[in-house]
Design an enzyme around this catalytic site. Structure first.
Site, short mmCIF file in Angstrom:
data_model
loop_
_atom_site.label_atom_id
_atom_site.label_comp_id
_atom_site.label_asym_id
_atom_site.label_seq_id
_atom_site.Cartn_x
_atom_site.Cartn_y
_atom_site.Cartn_z
N SER A 1 -2.78 -7.74 3.00
CA SER A 1 -3.12 -7.54 4.50
C SER A 1 -3.29 -8.94 5.11
O SER A 1 -2.94 -9.27 6.03
CB SER A 1 -3.95 -6.56 4.68
OG SER A 1 -3.78 -5.44 4.17
N LYS B 1 -18.04 -6.38 8.86
CA LYS B 1 -16.87 -7.11 8.84
C LYS B 1 -16.29 -7.04 10.23
O LYS B 1 -16.55 -6.08 11.00
CB LYS B 1 -15.80 -6.78 7.86
CG LYS B 1 -16.01 -6.89 6.42
CD LYS B 1 -14.89 -6.81 5.61
CE LYS B 1 -14.96 -6.90 3.99
NZ LYS B 1 -14.08 -6.30 3.08
N ARG C 1 -2.28 -6.35 -8.07
CA ARG C 1 -0.95 -7.00 -7.79
C ARG C 1 -0.67 -8.02 -8.89
O ARG C 1 0.35 -8.35 -9.27
CB ARG C 1 -1.15 -7.89 -6.40
CG ARG C 1 -0.90 -7.22 -5.18
CD ARG C 1 -1.40 -7.59 -4.02
NE ARG C 1 -2.75 -7.18 -4.11
CZ ARG C 1 -3.57 -7.60 -3.19
NH1 ARG C 1 -3.13 -7.91 -1.94
NH2 ARG C 1 -4.89 -7.16 -3.35
N HIS D 1 0.82 -1.14 0.02
CA HIS D 1 -0.13 -0.06 -0.11
C HIS D 1 0.88 1.24 0.01
O HIS D 1 0.76 2.20 -0.76
CB HIS D 1 -1.03 0.00 1.07
CG HIS D 1 -1.78 -1.13 1.29
ND1 HIS D 1 -2.12 -1.85 2.48
CD2 HIS D 1 -2.79 -1.39 0.36
CE1 HIS D 1 -2.99 -2.82 2.26
NE2 HIS D 1 -3.47 -2.54 1.07
P1 ADP Z 1 -9.66 -4.43 0.00
O1 ADP Z 1 -9.98 -4.79 1.42
O2 ADP Z 1 -10.50 -3.52 -0.51
O3 ADP Z 1 -9.01 -5.53 -1.04
P2 ADP Z 1 -7.01 -3.31 0.65
O4 ADP Z 1 -6.79 -2.73 1.61
O5 ADP Z 1 -6.54 -4.78 0.80
O6 ADP Z 1 -8.44 -3.44 0.14
O7 ADP Z 1 -6.10 -2.62 -0.66
C1 ADP Z 1 -6.48 -1.52 -1.13
C2 ADP Z 1 -5.92 -1.56 -2.72
O8 ADP Z 1 -4.67 -1.61 -2.62
C3 ADP Z 1 -6.64 -2.44 -3.40
O9 ADP Z 1 -6.72 -1.87 -4.83
C4 ADP Z 1 -5.48 -3.43 -3.64
O10 ADP Z 1 -5.67 -4.00 -4.82
C5 ADP Z 1 -4.26 -2.70 -3.34
N1 ADP Z 1 -3.22 -3.46 -3.01
C6 ADP Z 1 -3.28 -4.20 -1.83
N2 ADP Z 1 -2.05 -4.72 -1.69
C7 ADP Z 1 -1.19 -4.34 -2.71
C8 ADP Z 1 0.07 -4.59 -3.26
N3 ADP Z 1 0.91 -5.34 -2.43
N4 ADP Z 1 0.60 -3.92 -4.19
C9 ADP Z 1 -0.29 -3.08 -4.99
N5 ADP Z 1 -1.59 -3.02 -4.63
C10 ADP Z 1 -2.08 -3.49 -3.39
#
Ligand code: ADP
Length: 166
Positions: free
Chosen positions: A131, A43, A92, A19
């Site tokens: 995450s 959630k 990703r 992120h």
């Molecule tokens: P959600 O819970 O909506 O999946 P996240 O908090 O996991 O959201 O992620 C928010 C955004 O960041 C999403 O667009 C996700 O694809 C992107 N993201 C998460 N991890 C990575 C990463 N390692 N590299 C690039 N983008 C990421």
């Protein structure tokens, strides 16, 4: 000149270095970037929305044009409230594409094409980071120090204290 503003929304439970990479690159492309932590009452997150906001703020102090807040409800309503027309997302792998494509199309429909989603490809060293996996590794006491910012690392070690005791 009007400012280029974007929202980077997600659960961020917790914020990972993947992120942060998207945020650092996004901060170069936009005048203002809002990290919007989704507070979804259906959630059960590991960290509360308030904790996720605090951890993200502490991890992003170096990015002066990035602000952090939480929101409830439809992202598109939050974007309208903020007067923002761009949603930033990270991709990703091919596996992310289908869901992100659906979400972007749904949001574009809901917003009557007033809001666009823009994607940044993950940094090559972060493609495996999510995450969910970070939480899982931390819950077993695995070494996550290179995967998350320092404040998040400390919060995860405190949360799963019994697993990190030697
Ligand atoms: P959600 O819970 O909506 O999946 P996240 O908090 O996991 O959201 O992620 C928010 C955004 O960041 C999403 O667009 C996700 O694809 C992107 N993201 C998460 N991890 C990575 C990463 N390692 N590299 C690039 N983008 C990421």
């Amino acid at each position: 000149m009007t400012k280029r503003r974007a929202i980077y929304a997600g659960s961020f439970d917790p914020l990972t270095n993947g992120h942060v990479d998207i945020l650092e690159r996004g901060a170069d492309l936009f005048d203002e970037l809002i990290l919007a932590v989704a507070n979804n009452r259906n959630k059960k997150p590991t960290f509360s929305a308030a904790e996720r906001v605090a951890l993200s703020k502490a991890s992003l102090e170096h990015l002066k044009n990035v602000s952090v807040c939480s929101f409830e409800g439809l992202l598109i309503d939050f974007a309208r409230e903020q007067g923002v027309k761009v949603l930033l997302r990270g991709l990703r792998a091919v596996s992310d594409f289908e869901y992100e494509f659906q979400l972007a199309t749904m949001n574009r429909n809901l917003a009557k094409a007033e809001v666009e989603t823009m994607f940044l490809m993950t940094g090559e060293t972060h493609f495996y980071l999510s995450s969910r996996l970070v939480r899982e590794v931390a819950s077993w006491g695995g070494d996550i120090s290179s995967m998350v910012p320092k404040p998040v690392f400390e919060a995860l070690v405190a949360k799963f204290e019994d697993k990190y005791k030697v």
